[in-house]
Design an enzyme around this catalytic site. Sequence first.
Site, PDB file in Angstrom:
ATOM      1  N   CYS A 152       1.591  11.232   1.370  1.00 38.65           N
ATOM      2  CA  CYS A 152       2.897  11.448   1.388  1.00 38.65           C
ATOM      3  C   CYS A 152       3.578   9.974   1.634  1.00 38.65           C
ATOM      4  O   CYS A 152       3.563   9.366   0.404  1.00 38.65           O
ATOM      5  CB  CYS A 152       3.418  12.080   2.862  1.00 38.65           C
ATOM      6  N   HIS A 174       0.271  17.169   2.627  1.00 37.91           N
ATOM      7  CA  HIS A 174      -0.249  16.748   3.728  1.00 37.91           C
ATOM      8  C   HIS A 174      -1.224  17.673   4.211  1.00 37.91           C
ATOM      9  O   HIS A 174      -1.336  18.639   4.539  1.00 37.91           O
ATOM     10  CB  HIS A 174       0.854  17.016   5.095  1.00 37.91           C
ATOM     11  N   GLU A 192      -4.042  17.153   5.864  1.00 37.51           N
ATOM     12  CA  GLU A 192      -4.621  17.327   7.535  1.00 37.51           C
ATOM     13  C   GLU A 192      -3.660  18.291   8.263  1.00 37.51           C
ATOM     14  O   GLU A 192      -4.304  18.870   9.005  1.00 37.51           O
ATOM     15  CB  GLU A 192      -4.047  15.646   7.933  1.00 37.51           C
TER      16      GLU A 192
END
Length: 245
Positions: free
Chosen positions: A114, A218, A220
């Site tokens: 990001c 994202h 994660e």
Amino acid sequence: MLPLIGISTYREEASWGVWSQRADLLHVEYADAVVRAGGVPVLLPPASADLDAARVVVRALDALVIAGGADVDPGRYREEPHSRTANWRPDRDVWELALLSAAAESGLPTLGICRGMQLMAVAGGGALDQHTPDVVGHEQHSPGGADFGSIEVTTEPDSLVARVLGEAVQAHCHHHQSVRDHPGFVATAWADDGTVEAMESDPAAEGGDRFCLAVQWHPEMTRDQRLFDALVTAAQTRRMTQSRV
């Protein structure tokens, strides 16, 4: 030995226990993803602006993650701030730019997430669209507050990101800015509205075979391990190659 994966961090006001003060911190999802991939996470707070300090850090690492966070200072790409550009962090900008410079010098495998992708573009001399809804006419990339958007992303065939993720991915995203120009990188994934959602080192450039990839979303946050697994594999390969020299 397990590879050491450096991850840049926030520096923010925070509260824990009886304390309320500035702290270096990061969402646990980044470190957890690195651990699941077989690496050891090392947090890199924005405590320095010195390139030599960054070089010392990079020499100790096997790979680098530039994490998400606040907007990049628009002065870094010679623009005045948009009305929606706010709260940029000069300390993070200078430290992460130093890390990126040192990583490029040494060929360190690097993954941008990001803000990380945006800063990597700026580090290469590129620029950002400061408020993506002005360009695409909707707010699906960042619906507001803590909510994440979900967008379909299509990858470039035979690119690194396609080899890792396949021809498409449902991206979990939270960005109101996006990359407009990216010298030294090749765009390799796009949203349906044309927003660049991934870029990687130009394979025609010197050192183009290095693992240097950035995504605008994202992974994660959804426990999508594939990019972190690929980064740690690249770190292990680099370590074994250097040990033979």
